[in-house]
Design a protein around this motif. Structure first.
Motif, short mmCIF file in Angstrom:
data_model
loop_
_atom_site.label_atom_id
_atom_site.label_comp_id
_atom_site.label_asym_id
_atom_site.label_seq_id
_atom_site.Cartn_x
_atom_site.Cartn_y
_atom_site.Cartn_z
N PRO A 1 0.85 -1.21 0.00
CA PRO A 1 0.00 0.00 0.00
C PRO A 1 0.88 1.25 0.00
CG PRO A 1 0.04 -1.02 2.18
CD PRO A 1 0.71 -1.98 1.25
N ARG A 2 0.53 2.20 -0.86
CA ARG A 2 1.31 3.43 -0.98
C ARG A 2 0.37 4.63 -0.93
NH1 ARG A 2 3.11 2.65 -6.36
NH2 ARG A 2 2.15 0.58 -6.38
N ARG A 3 0.64 5.53 0.00
CA ARG A 3 -0.22 6.70 0.17
C ARG A 3 0.14 7.81 -0.80
NH1 ARG A 3 1.59 5.27 5.01
NH2 ARG A 3 3.02 7.08 5.09
N ARG A 4 1.43 8.06 -0.99
CA ARG A 4 1.81 9.19 -1.83
C ARG A 4 2.25 8.76 -3.23
NH1 ARG A 4 5.99 14.31 -0.88
NH2 ARG A 4 5.35 15.37 -2.81
N THR B 1 1.81 6.59 -5.51
CA THR B 1 0.98 5.59 -6.15
C THR B 1 1.34 5.49 -7.63
OG1 THR B 1 -0.71 7.21 -6.71
CG2 THR B 1 -0.91 6.11 -4.56
N LYS C 1 0.28 8.66 -9.30
CA LYS C 1 1.15 9.79 -9.02
C LYS C 1 2.44 9.71 -9.86
CE LYS C 1 2.88 13.34 -6.70
NZ LYS C 1 2.42 14.72 -6.92
N GLU D 1 8.17 7.89 2.13
CA GLU D 1 7.01 8.18 2.99
C GLU D 1 6.11 6.97 3.13
OE1 GLU D 1 7.10 11.82 0.15
OE2 GLU D 1 7.98 9.81 0.18
N ASP D 2 6.28 5.99 2.26
CA ASP D 2 5.36 4.86 2.21
C ASP D 2 5.84 3.62 2.95
OD1 ASP D 2 3.23 5.95 0.53
OD2 ASP D 2 4.74 6.02 -1.04
#
Length: 505
Positions: free
Chosen positions: A296-299, A301, A304, A462-463
């Motif tokens: 899972p990657r929040r920033r 992706t 992005k 960040e991920d």
């Protein structure tokens, strides 16, 4: 001597052995980590690798060294002096620019010679030259000396630096910046083309990259005897001397994780290598969309990453001749009939233009040993769009190579066709397949204003905790100084294994 990592110390895995990865490995080794570098190719160096063919030695990628002190630091971390192992030679002139009408501009560190060169094209621009260099020095002092080795992984860091960066005119492009000092079109080309050497479009790259002019003057332009490969081999020896290891033909297909933290990597054959710290020197796009595909990657992706503007592509033709072209220097830019129009076609319109701009590297002008006696080693890098153009390079490669040859024969290398004895071509398709480069880009993410500093992929992911990134696609940006500086940042953000505790951030 630096502390030698013991088997019970934390383990760091570095994915990729480009300059960023090798520098990262040395810095981590100096701080107590057991280091394993994993390279998917059969030789180290990544885009800075070397290949040999028919008795000729070819550097695959970067050939211009402007910040030797960043390499010297790595030898010093291992208790050695680089000069005892690497023979760096200053190149003067730095490079020659040949314009379409046959006129020539030679860039050098000699202020008087530079004023004379400018005066030949436009006497009224000599005053602008002095102001340009003064402002380049100011930009370099802030944007490179103070900020290039800072993490920039918090928005607060951006806010803190914003006043200085605005004052330096970073909202302008390099070309707009240069036009403030020079009115002559050829001089505007001569002082704005440098971002192309690191994948930036002078018409859109932030003016911060005008700092290159000062780096060249302050530190000089250098060539390593033996080619860039000599630097790669030297760094590999430093890693081995620290007790680290380099594994070739080791294709990482996954970065593994547990509870939001990197735990190691999995190779193509299924082998898992556990790690306390993972550093990726792979292409940023490939790192997030391929190696972290299941995480899972929040920033960062897939969406992005796809929205980021990637650099242009390059067709790189390596060739050898059975004669020497002694009038040609180490670095030459062969300009075409267009400048701004060509840049727009390549970067914005994504079309393969009929004309081109060529960087010609004649390694044997500095080091005749890279070719058989009486022969020359060259590579010609031509500016082309990345794979977003839809160009079928399987069909187009030979016709485009022939176009480069014709251009060189008509300008710098008369009779080249009759003297060719070896040839090898790389296209954006090869960059995609060989280096996992997104869209076959030559320099990863383009260094635009809103893809710089905090806006660029950070050196600390960040991920995923325990994952760090170095190399062209991350902060501070592409080019050899950028790659080495990205590894420098690890000293700030990766815990020191010598403190007797494992990583926690």
């Amino acid at each position: 001597m630096p502390d030698q990592p013991r088997p019970d110390r934390p383990h760091a895995v570095v994915i990729g052995s480009g300059f960023g990865g090798l520098a990262a490995a040395i810095r981590l080794g100096a701080r107590g980590y057991r280091v394993t570098v994993l390279e998917r190719l059969d030789s180290p160096g990544g885009r800075a690798g070397v290949f040999r063919q028919d008795g000729f030695v070819f550097d695959a990628g970067p050939t211009i060294i402007t910040t030797p002190y960043l390499f010297e630091e790595l030898w010093a971390l291992c208790g050695q002096q680089m000069s005892d192992h690497i023979d760096l030679r200053r190149i003067n002139p730095f490079y020659t620019m040949r314009f379409d009408d046959g006129s020539v501009f030679r860039a050098s560190a000699d202020p008087a010679a530079m004023r004379a060169e400018v005066a030949r094209f436009e006497p009224a621009d000599v005053a602008g030259l002095d102001r340009y260099f003064a402002d380049s020095k100011t930009i370099c002092k802030v944007a490179f000396d103070q900020l290039a080795d800072q993490p920039f992984d918090t928005f607060g860091a951006l806010i803190k630096s914003a006043p200085d960066l605005v004052r330096l005119g970073g909202y302008r492009t390099v070309y707009q910046h240069v036009c403030r000092y020079f009115r002559n079109d050829k001089l505007r080309m001569a002082f704005s083309f440098q971002p192309l050497l690191i994948g930036g479009n002078p018409l859109s790259t932030t003016a911060y990259y005008a700092l290159v002019g000062h780096l060249e003057r302050q530190h000089g332009v250098h060539y390593a005897l033996g080619g860039t490969g000599a630097l790669v081999a030297g760094l590999v020896r430093l890693i081995a001397g620290q007790g680290g290891s380099l594994r070739l033909n080791a294709d990482v297909v996954q970065i593994t994780a547990s509870a939001g933290r990197a735990t190691g990597v999995t190779l193509a054959g299924g082998e898992h290598i556990a790690a306390d710290v993972v550093v990726s020197n792979a292409d940023v796009g490939a790192t997030y969309t391929q190696l972290l595909a299941g995480q899972p990657r929040r920033r960062w992706t897939d969406r992005k990453i796809a929205q980021m503007s990637t650099s242009m592509g390059m067709v790189v033709w390596h060739f050898g001749s059975n004669r020497r072209f002694d009038g040609v220097g180490v670095h030459t830019m062969v300009m075409g009939p267009r400048y701004q129009g060509l840049l727009r076609d390549v970067f914005t319109n994504k079309v393969l233009p009929d004309d081109t701009m060529i960087y010609l590297h004649r390694a044997t002008a500095a080091d005749p040993a890279l070719a058989p006696d009486g022969c020359d080693t060259f590579y010609a890098a031509a500016l082309v769009p990345n794979l977003a153009s839809g160009t079928d390079w399987g069909q187009a490669v030979e016709s485009y190579r022939a176009r480069i040859q014709a251009r060189l024969e008509a300008t710098l290398l008369p009779g080249l066709g009759d003297s060719l004895v070896t040839s090898h071509v790389q296209t954006p398709l090869d960059f995609q397949d060989r280096y996992r480069a997104t869209l076959g880009s030559a320099f990863s993410i383009e260094p635009r204003l809103f893809q710089t500093a905090w806006f660029r992929p950070h050196n600390r992911s960040e991920d995923l905790a325990g994952l760090y990134l170095v190399g062209a696609g991350t902060h501070p940006g592409p080019g050899v100084p950028g790659a080495l500086s990205s590894a420098r940042i690890l000293d700030t953000i990766v815990p020191d294994a010598r403190a007797g505790h494992g990583p926690s951030g």
